[in-house]
Every structure is written in C-alpha cells, then in structure tokens.
Design a protein around this motif. Structure first.
Motif, PDB file in Angstrom:
ATOM      1  N   THR A  87       0.798  -1.227   0.000  1.00  0.00           N
ATOM      2  CA  THR A  87       0.000   0.000   0.000  1.00  0.00           C
ATOM      3  C   THR A  87       0.833   1.280   0.000  1.00  0.00           C
ATOM      4  O   THR A  87       0.316   2.340  -0.348  1.00  0.00           O
ATOM      5  N   GLU A  88       2.100   1.202   0.389  1.00  0.00           N
ATOM      6  CA  GLU A  88       2.938   2.392   0.496  1.00  0.00           C
ATOM      7  C   GLU A  88       3.813   2.540  -0.743  1.00  0.00           C
ATOM      8  O   GLU A  88       4.500   1.600  -1.142  1.00  0.00           O
ATOM      9  N   ARG A  89       3.789   3.707  -1.336  1.00  0.00           N
ATOM     10  CA  ARG A  89       4.723   3.969  -2.441  1.00  0.00           C
ATOM     11  C   ARG A  89       6.139   4.109  -1.886  1.00  0.00           C
ATOM     12  O   ARG A  89       6.333   4.440  -0.725  1.00  0.00           O
ATOM     13  N   GLY A  90       7.111   3.886  -2.752  1.00  0.00           N
ATOM     14  CA  GLY A  90       8.497   3.944  -2.324  1.00  0.00           C
ATOM     15  C   GLY A  90       9.083   2.552  -2.204  1.00  0.00           C
ATOM     16  O   GLY A  90       8.569   1.574  -2.760  1.00  0.00           O
ATOM     17  N   PHE A  91      10.166   2.442  -1.459  1.00  0.00           N
ATOM     18  CA  PHE A  91      10.871   1.174  -1.286  1.00  0.00           C
ATOM     19  C   PHE A  91      10.360   0.463  -0.044  1.00  0.00           C
ATOM     20  O   PHE A  91      10.288   1.058   1.031  1.00  0.00           O
ATOM     21  N   GLY A  92       9.984  -0.802  -0.183  1.00  0.00           N
ATOM     22  CA  GLY A  92       9.494  -1.577   0.939  1.00  0.00           C
ATOM     23  C   GLY A  92      10.156  -2.934   1.032  1.00  0.00           C
ATOM     24  O   GLY A  92      10.974  -3.316   0.178  1.00  0.00           O
ATOM     25  N   PHE A  93       9.800  -3.655   2.079  1.00  0.00           N
ATOM     26  CA  PHE A  93      10.318  -5.007   2.298  1.00  0.00           C
ATOM     27  C   PHE A  93       9.156  -5.903   2.680  1.00  0.00           C
ATOM     28  O   PHE A  93       8.291  -5.512   3.463  1.00  0.00           O
ATOM     29  N   MET A  94       9.122  -7.121   2.107  1.00  0.00           N
ATOM     30  CA  MET A  94       8.119  -8.113   2.476  1.00  0.00           C
ATOM     31  C   MET A  94       8.795  -9.333   3.086  1.00  0.00           C
ATOM     32  O   MET A  94       9.774  -9.846   2.550  1.00  0.00           O
ATOM     33  N   ASP A  95       8.258  -9.792   4.197  1.00  0.00           N
ATOM     34  CA  ASP A  95       8.775 -10.973   4.878  1.00  0.00           C
ATOM     35  C   ASP A  95       8.379 -12.219   4.100  1.00  0.00           C
ATOM     36  O   ASP A  95       7.204 -12.573   4.023  1.00  0.00           O
ATOM     37  N   THR A  96       9.358 -12.879   3.495  1.00  0.00           N
ATOM     38  CA  THR A  96       9.123 -14.123   2.762  1.00  0.00           C
ATOM     39  C   THR A  96      10.279 -15.074   3.014  1.00  0.00           C
ATOM     40  O   THR A  96      11.367 -14.660   3.419  1.00  0.00           O
ATOM     41  N   PRO A  97      10.094 -16.373   2.752  1.00  0.00           N
ATOM     42  CA  PRO A  97      11.239 -17.282   2.720  1.00  0.00           C
ATOM     43  C   PRO A  97      12.165 -16.926   1.558  1.00  0.00           C
ATOM     44  O   PRO A  97      11.800 -16.142   0.666  1.00  0.00           O
ATOM     45  N   GLY A  98      13.334 -17.545   1.548  1.00  0.00           N
ATOM     46  CA  GLY A  98      14.263 -17.332   0.456  1.00  0.00           C
ATOM     47  C   GLY A  98      13.983 -18.221  -0.742  1.00  0.00           C
ATOM     48  O   GLY A  98      14.542 -17.981  -1.820  1.00  0.00           O
ATOM     49  N   TYR A  99      13.154 -19.228  -0.584  1.00  0.00           N
ATOM     50  CA  TYR A  99      12.825 -20.144  -1.687  1.00  0.00           C
ATOM     51  C   TYR A  99      12.082 -19.358  -2.759  1.00  0.00           C
ATOM     52  O   TYR A  99      11.012 -18.812  -2.529  1.00  0.00           O
ATOM     53  N   ASP A 100      12.660 -19.325  -3.951  1.00  0.00           N
ATOM     54  CA  ASP A 100      12.250 -18.378  -4.985  1.00  0.00           C
ATOM     55  C   ASP A 100      10.752 -18.363  -5.285  1.00  0.00           C
ATOM     56  O   ASP A 100      10.120 -17.306  -5.227  1.00  0.00           O
ATOM     57  N   PRO A 101      10.139 -19.499  -5.661  1.00  0.00           N
ATOM     58  CA  PRO A 101       8.726 -19.424  -6.037  1.00  0.00           C
ATOM     59  C   PRO A 101       7.827 -19.014  -4.885  1.00  0.00           C
ATOM     60  O   PRO A 101       6.834 -18.300  -5.090  1.00  0.00           O
ATOM     61  N   VAL A 102       8.145 -19.427  -3.667  1.00  0.00           N
ATOM     62  CA  VAL A 102       7.336 -19.028  -2.514  1.00  0.00           C
ATOM     63  C   VAL A 102       7.485 -17.534  -2.260  1.00  0.00           C
ATOM     64  O   VAL A 102       6.510 -16.827  -1.986  1.00  0.00           O
ATOM     65  N   SER A 103       8.698 -17.037  -2.368  1.00  0.00           N
ATOM     66  CA  SER A 103       8.949 -15.615  -2.148  1.00  0.00           C
ATOM     67  C   SER A 103       8.217 -14.758  -3.167  1.00  0.00           C
ATOM     68  O   SER A 103       7.509 -13.799  -2.813  1.00  0.00           O
ATOM     69  N   VAL A 104       8.356 -15.088  -4.448  1.00  0.00           N
ATOM     70  CA  VAL A 104       7.724 -14.275  -5.481  1.00  0.00           C
ATOM     71  C   VAL A 104       6.206 -14.391  -5.407  1.00  0.00           C
ATOM     72  O   VAL A 104       5.484 -13.414  -5.647  1.00  0.00           O
ATOM     73  N   THR A 105       5.688 -15.556  -5.039  1.00  0.00           N
ATOM     74  CA  THR A 105       4.242 -15.701  -4.874  1.00  0.00           C
ATOM     75  C   THR A 105       3.708 -14.694  -3.855  1.00  0.00           C
ATOM     76  O   THR A 105       2.660 -14.072  -4.065  1.00  0.00           O
ATOM     77  N   GLY A 106       4.430 -14.507  -2.753  1.00  0.00           N
ATOM     78  CA  GLY A 106       4.011 -13.525  -1.761  1.00  0.00           C
ATOM     79  C   GLY A 106       4.022 -12.108  -2.295  1.00  0.00           C
ATOM     80  O   GLY A 106       3.111 -11.315  -2.032  1.00  0.00           O
ATOM     81  N   LEU A 107       5.067 -11.772  -3.065  1.00  0.00           N
ATOM     82  CA  LEU A 107       5.174 -10.428  -3.629  1.00  0.00           C
ATOM     83  C   LEU A 107       4.074 -10.155  -4.644  1.00  0.00           C
ATOM     84  O   LEU A 107       3.498  -9.058  -4.680  1.00  0.00           O
ATOM     85  N   VAL A 108       3.777 -11.142  -5.480  1.00  0.00           N
ATOM     86  CA  VAL A 108       2.715 -10.962  -6.466  1.00  0.00           C
ATOM     87  C   VAL A 108       1.362 -10.865  -5.761  1.00  0.00           C
ATOM     88  O   VAL A 108       0.511 -10.049  -6.124  1.00  0.00           O
ATOM     89  N   ALA A 109       1.147 -11.681  -4.723  1.00  0.00           N
ATOM     90  CA  ALA A 109      -0.087 -11.577  -3.955  1.00  0.00           C
ATOM     91  C   ALA A 109      -0.242 -10.189  -3.356  1.00  0.00           C
ATOM     92  O   ALA A 109      -1.363  -9.677  -3.217  1.00  0.00           O
ATOM     93  N   GLY A 110       0.879  -9.554  -3.031  1.00  0.00           N
ATOM     94  CA  GLY A 110       0.838  -8.195  -2.502  1.00  0.00           C
ATOM     95  C   GLY A 110       0.486  -7.152  -3.539  1.00  0.00           C
ATOM     96  O   GLY A 110       0.117  -6.029  -3.191  1.00  0.00           O
ATOM     97  N   GLY A 111       0.621  -7.502  -4.827  1.00  0.00           N
ATOM     98  CA  GLY A 111       0.244  -6.582  -5.891  1.00  0.00           C
ATOM     99  C   GLY A 111       1.339  -6.233  -6.871  1.00  0.00           C
ATOM    100  O   GLY A 111       1.135  -5.389  -7.752  1.00  0.00           O
ATOM    101  N   ALA A 112       2.510  -6.865  -6.792  1.00  0.00           N
ATOM    102  CA  ALA A 112       3.584  -6.561  -7.736  1.00  0.00           C
ATOM    103  C   ALA A 112       3.137  -6.855  -9.160  1.00  0.00           C
ATOM    104  O   ALA A 112       2.620  -7.933  -9.439  1.00  0.00           O
ATOM    105  N   ASN A 113       3.339  -5.882 -10.066  1.00  0.00           N
ATOM    106  CA  ASN A 113       2.928  -6.104 -11.461  1.00  0.00           C
ATOM    107  C   ASN A 113       4.106  -6.310 -12.412  1.00  0.00           C
ATOM    108  O   ASN A 113       3.908  -6.529 -13.603  1.00  0.00           O
TER     109      ASN A 113
END
Length: 532
Positions: free
Chosen positions: A415-441
C-alpha cells in the motif's frame, strides 16, 4: 607468470573477487590493491586473500564482516568454506536516521502502456485466472485451462492467457492459525491482482477456505466472517486485497456441479463467457509511478552483489525517484545485512518491524532444527559465496539506496509507495508468490548459477550476473549484467537497461519465460503450520 585482474569492492577489504579462474603462480592485482601472488587455485567469482588474516579474526568484504577465519589465511589463499566460518557477532541495527536523496532524473517522465483497473491500480497483463480454493480442485482447474491453449485464444488478442493457479493446501489447516491466514491472504491477493481481469474460483465444496471467501469483493478477513490471528498486528494481517469492481468473477464447486466432468464443462462455459469482456480491455498510457516492482534473486554467486544486484538497485532507485514502488523480500537472505536496511527506515517502527521478523525467523528455523546460517545453498557455495553474511550483503544491493518506507507480512497488500520489504522465505517461487499476492505487477529476478524461473500472471525479467552463464543459458535470460565484470558496461548502464526493459515488459513485451509459458507451476503459497 600472467597478470590477472581482481575486484576489490571496498577500501580495507581483506579479500578480493577473482574475475577468472586463478592458478598458483599467477600474479593477481586490482585497482587500489598491490599485486598478490596466487598460492592456491581460486575459481572465478571466489575470494582471494589480499593480506594475512589470523585464525579467529574477522574477514571483511563490501566493507562489512562476512565471517571469521577458521584457520590462518595467507595473502593469495583461496578464502572459502575451508577457512572462513559464520559468526553472528554484534551488529548495530539503527532504527532509521540515514537518508539518501534520490534526485528526479531530467527529461520527460517515462510512461508505459498498461490496463487501468476500476480501483485505480494498473495491470501489466490481462489474464483470466482459475483460482483453486483447495488442492482437491487442482486437476479440474488444469483441465479447464488446457482447453484454452494455443489457437483457442487467437481471436482474443488482448487476453494474455487462461491460467490455472493451483496449490497443495486449502484444507486441514486451522483457519485462524498463522498458516491459515497466510493462505487466505495469498489466494485473495491473486484474486484481486490487477493483472487478473477474469476470475473463476474453483472449489470442491467442503474445504477449509470456502470459495466465497475468495470471490467476495470485501477486503477484510473479518468482513468475510472468518477469524484473524490474535497477534498484536492482527489488524494488519487481517487485511485482504479488494477485488476490483471491473473484474469478471465466477465461482464453481465440484460437488454442486456434479463432479469433475460436469465441472470442466461448466468452467469452460464460464471462461468462454468471460473472454469477450476481458478482450475488450485495452492498454492505455500510464505513468511510471504505477509500477510495483518485485525484487528477487535465485541461484546467487560471487558476482551477484557486484553486477546484477547493484544494477537492479539502480533501477529500483530510479523507479522510487519517480514515485513508483519497489519491494525487496527473502528475509533469511537479508539476515546479517538487516542493519543496512533498518538504518534507511523512514521511522523507527518500520525498522523495528523488520527486526521483529528477523527474530521470528530465528525461532522458526530453530523449531525445525536449523539456524539462519544454514544458508547459502550448495549452488551458492559453488559460485563463490561462503556465509549467509556474505550472501545477504550482496542480496540487499537489489534494494538500492532509497529510504525504507514499509515492512509487510507475507502476501499483505502493498500500500505504500516507495521502497518496501516483504517478509518471505528465500525459496524463490514461494517468495515471489508472496510479492505478487501483494500486488507486484513486474518482477526482476537476478541469478548467477542460472535459474529457469517464470511467473504468471506477473512477468518476470531474468538478469544474469556473469557472461559465461549467460552464454550457456542465453535462451533463458533477458539481460546479461556480466558485462560489468567484463569491463564493457558500468553498473549504472546495466541499471538503465533493466529500467528500460521494465517499461517495455510492462507495456506488453514478452520475457523469455513468458515465451515458454513458464509461471503457473511457480505459484506456491507459503505453507506454514500444522496440518490436521
């Protein structure tokens, strides 16, 4: 003896990085460091000692501690797992205070052509998604999606595809547990994603996560009649992405439809009904600030923190300077470098949220019999990375220098513009799944060993850290950042190339993984908690 080059990353570092395989008898040198007689074989991307380091002393790279010498190290020695070990040590993690002004670049503001959604967000793709509420409906979802491959979509040029988003969970979890909440947030995040214009929610009919919770347009767990985790931050963790009003939504349960065959027939009919409506959407000119960039890496090597990651950091800073959004992730892979992020926090509570997540991870991995220094992976070590401290220092370079504006739990709406951080595992597909669920386009994914990762419905741009790997796997890479080490381009020049590619891909240019239709199988929500 041959004279060969080294990379010294910061003045005062105890080690340098080899730019090619070194053999005993070579004389290696680098700007700012005297000649070093190579005493042991040193593979490219690995570390070589510039000076003597006694056993028990700290070893520095990037101007930071990357571990302690487990044996006496002589100048010219190969520095790796045989003589360098992890020691957490004491790190000062300031709660903000460091600010870097990101000047707005000269010239016209960049734009891209995206799909403007009813809620104001912008999609970079135009998909119909079949979202499963439970694993029991996964096979049926794939059968429906398979009916729309190839020529089936030829008359619908504005539809990027029909994808089945399947997973291995959805039942057996306690709904108000942390794992249950994470799964619900993830599924809802995909249902509401701006790259999804048509949504078919497919359930079995008796699962823990009812299809109604995924297809309803409400944006809070409580509004759906489901409990939230009773934690101090449960208000935030109870947030769900709201499905835009212009998303075409249908739902189907296998038990009510009459079984698999009947559900496939009904699902195919639903998708066919959606196709003309989704195809009617057209790209429009959008400001660069509408981009939400996910930063990720996988298969890192000794060049990751020197080439691709800082180049991506340059692109990230450029996007943030324009008012856009960029989000770093992979908490276990910023461990040891978290102080570099907390120092940039816009306020103390933002920094503290990151430190709280690091503490949570300590307990999480300890409960599984491990520690955070179990990382790097064997592939990372083969590429020259020795300790998690070294890996993390290179990984945070993806985040550039911008202020840290927000810290999100897994799959929380960004929800915040700018640089942020999301808590995810380091395992690539799980991590990116969380970021996309957050709204990454858009996703940019850096790799040194060579990753075949793809992501749908969000396009993923893959950046190689070194030229030899890029040459072997060029059909799976979008950009070669190895030219930085080759000496034919600067970090800023590659960063500009990444930034320009982000705009092009956001406007519809396909990535190499999209050409292969890779990405649906990489939808992997973080599975956490007891299964009953």
């Amino acid at each position: 003896m041959s004279e060969v080059g080294l990379l010294v990353l910061r003045e005062g570092d105890d080690v340098a990085v080899a730019t090619r395989d070194l053999s005993p008898g070579d004389t290696a040198s680098a700007s700012g460091a005297g000649p070093v007689a190579v005493g042991q074989p040193v593979p490219r991307g690995h570390k070589i000692a510039l000076r003597a380091v006694p056993a028990g002393a700290e070893v520095h790279k990037y101007g930071q501690v990357i571990g302690v010498a487990t044996a006496d190290i002589a100048p010219g020695d190969h520095v790796h797992a045989h003589n360098l070990g992890f020691e957490e040590g004491a790190r000062d993690a300031p709660l903000g205070g460091a600010h870097t002004e990101l000047p707005l670049p000269d010239g016209a503001r960049p734009t891209f052509r995206g799909y403007r959604r009813a809620d104001g967000r912008v999609g970079t793709r135009n998909f119909i998604a079949i979202l499963t509420s439970v694993n029991c409906s996964a096979s049926t979802a794939k059968m429906i999606a398979d009916q729309f491959r190839g020529a089936a979509l030829d008359e619908f040029q504005n539809v990027d595809g029909v994808i089945a988003l399947t997973h291995t969970s959805g039942c057996g979890l306690v709904p108000d547990s942390e794992g249950g909440q994470i799964l619900l947030r993830t599924l809802r995040g995909y249902a509401a994603h701006p790259n999804v214009a048509g949504l078919l929610v497919l359930g079995l009919g008796c699962e823990m996560v009812p299809g109604a919770a995924l297809s309803a347009r409400s944006g809070r767990v409580a509004d759906l009649g489901m409990p939230t985790v009773g934690a101090p931050d449960s208000t935030r963790s109870g947030l769900l992405a709201a499905i835009p009003d212009d998303t075409v939504v249908r739902s189907l349960t296998i038990q009510e439809a009459g079984g698999v065959r009947a559900s496939v027939r009904a699902g195919v009919a639903d998708v066919r009904e959606m196709l003309p409506q989704v195809n009617a959407r057209e790209r429009v000119e959008c400001d660069v600030s509408e981009l939400v960039l996910a930063l990720n890496c996988g298969g890192s090597d000794g060049y990751s923190g020197i080439t691709a990651n800082p180049a991506l950091g340059w692109a990230s800073d450029r996007l943030v300077a324009y008012g856009g959004t960029s989000v770093l992730a992979e908490t276990p892979e910023v461990y040891g470098a978290e102080h570099l992020l907390t120092a940039r926090a816009v306020k103390p509570e933002v920094a503290q949220r990151l430190l709280d997540r690091i503490d949570w991870w300590r307990g999480y991995v300890a409960a599984g019999g491990g520690t955070l220094d179990n990382n790097p992976s064997p592939g990372n070590k083969a590429g020259g990375l020795t300790t998690i401290l070294e890996k993390s220092l290179g990984a945070v370079a993806k985040g550039g220098q911008a202020d840290l504006a927000a810290v999100y739990e897994y799959a929380e709406p960004i929800t915040e513009r700018g640089f942020g951080f999301m808590d995810t595992p380091g395992y690539d597909p799980v991590s990116v799944t969380g970021l996309v669920a957050g709204g990454a386009n858009v996703v940019v994914f850096t790799t040194g060993r060579g990753s075949v990762f793809g992501c749908r419905p969000t396009p993923s741009i893959k950046v190689a850290t070194n030229t030899p790997m890029y040459s072997v796997m060029s059909e799976d890479m979008d950009i070669n950042a190895g030219v930085v080490v080759d000496g034919t381009a600067t970090v800023a020049e590659v960063g500009r190339q990444i930034f320009d590619r982000i705009l092009a891909v956001a406007s519809g240019e396909q990535t190499v993984s999209e050409e292969l239709e890779i990405g649906a199988e990489e939808f992997i929500p973080w599975h956490m908690g007891a299964v009953t």
